[in-house]
Design a protein around this motif. Structure first.
Motif, PDB file in Angstrom:
ATOM      1  N   UNK A   1      -5.086   1.849  -4.131  1.00  0.00           N
ATOM      2  CA  UNK A   1      -4.529   2.230  -2.823  1.00  0.00           C
ATOM      3  C   UNK A   1      -5.079   3.584  -2.383  1.00  0.00           C
ATOM      4  N   UNK A   2      -5.228   4.519  -3.355  1.00  0.00           N
ATOM      5  CA  UNK A   2      -5.745   5.847  -2.982  1.00  0.00           C
ATOM      6  C   UNK A   2      -7.225   5.738  -2.584  1.00  0.00           C
ATOM      7  N   UNK A   3      -7.972   4.853  -3.241  1.00  0.00           N
ATOM      8  CA  UNK A   3      -9.385   4.642  -2.859  1.00  0.00           C
ATOM      9  C   UNK A   3      -9.444   4.041  -1.454  1.00  0.00           C
TER      10      UNK A   3
ATOM     11  N   UNK B   1     -12.875  -1.318  11.224  1.00  0.00           N
ATOM     12  CA  UNK B   1     -12.751  -2.057   9.967  1.00  0.00           C
ATOM     13  C   UNK B   1     -11.296  -2.230   9.533  1.00  0.00           C
ATOM     14  N   UNK B   2     -10.359  -1.656  10.339  1.00  0.00           N
ATOM     15  CA  UNK B   2      -8.985  -1.508   9.866  1.00  0.00           C
ATOM     16  C   UNK B   2      -8.184  -2.805   9.891  1.00  0.00           C
ATOM     17  N   UNK B   3      -8.670  -3.775  10.709  1.00  0.00           N
ATOM     18  CA  UNK B   3      -7.957  -5.067  10.729  1.00  0.00           C
ATOM     19  C   UNK B   3      -8.946  -6.194  10.993  1.00  0.00           C
TER      20      UNK B   3
ATOM     21  N   UNK C   1      -5.791  -4.150   1.597  1.00  0.00           N
ATOM     22  CA  UNK C   1      -4.504  -3.536   1.215  1.00  0.00           C
ATOM     23  C   UNK C   1      -3.521  -4.621   0.768  1.00  0.00           C
ATOM     24  N   UNK C   2      -3.494  -5.722   1.512  1.00  0.00           N
ATOM     25  CA  UNK C   2      -2.584  -6.822   1.153  1.00  0.00           C
ATOM     26  C   UNK C   2      -2.977  -7.415  -0.197  1.00  0.00           C
TER      27      UNK C   2
ATOM     28  N   UNK D   1      -1.654  -7.818  -6.123  1.00  0.00           N
ATOM     29  CA  UNK D   1      -2.346  -7.717  -7.423  1.00  0.00           C
ATOM     30  C   UNK D   1      -3.515  -8.689  -7.534  1.00  0.00           C
ATOM     31  N   UNK D   2      -4.277  -8.837  -6.450  1.00  0.00           N
ATOM     32  CA  UNK D   2      -5.418  -9.762  -6.465  1.00  0.00           C
ATOM     33  C   UNK D   2      -6.701  -9.108  -6.983  1.00  0.00           C
ATOM     34  N   UNK D   3      -6.675  -7.777  -7.231  1.00  0.00           N
ATOM     35  CA  UNK D   3      -7.864  -7.113  -7.782  1.00  0.00           C
ATOM     36  C   UNK D   3      -7.579  -6.739  -9.241  1.00  0.00           C
TER      37      UNK D   3
END
Ligand SMILES: CCOC(=O)c1ccc2c(c1)NC(=O)[C@@H](C)N2
Length: 116
Positions: free
Chosen positions: A14-16, A29-31, A55-56, A61-63
């Motif tokens: 999330x921080x990246x 690129x935001x949406x 983000x979703x 937890x898909x990554x």
């Protein structure tokens, strides 16, 4: 403690992602690209990707690795460079995101190594 054990991996991702969002100054690129606004987008781009979708995926937890996250970043950039012709603002923003986002990801990869 290392980051991996102390902090959930998704907090690191999330921080990246936040750093990538800061680089998206044109907010292109935001949406997801609105295919009603860009009707032929789906003819050229078979696997759309954007920062909100990433983000979703973090939240779901898909990554499971930074590489999987990076693959979606690279997909988002390559879609932009494939769809938009070179002289467009969009294409130039894609080059900028590729370069600046690439630096963010290189630093994140180094941070993960140091913490091991
Ligand atoms: C309201 C109209 O929005 C767009 O035309 C538009 C909005 C966002 C876009 C885009 C097009 N094209 C792209 O390749 C990606 C990077 N972003």
């Amino acid at each position: 403690h290392t980051l991996k054990s102390l902090w959930p991996f998704h907090a690191f991702l999330h921080s990246v992602l936040q750093q990538l969002i800061v680089k998206d100054t044109g907010q292109i690129f935001i949406e997801p690209v609105d295919q009603n606004e860009v009707p032929d987008y789906g003819d050229i781009v078979k696997h759309p990707m954007d920062l909100l979708t990433m983000e979703l995926k973090i939240k779901n937890s898909e990554y499971n690795s930074l590489e999987e996250f990076e693959n979606d970043f690279n997909l988002m950039v390559s879609n932009c460079l494939a769809y938009n012709s070179k002289e467009t603002i969009f294409y130039k923003a894609g080059i900028k995101m590729r370069d600046q986002g690439g630096t963010v990801l290189r630093t994140a990869k180094r941070d993960l190594k140091i913490l091991d």
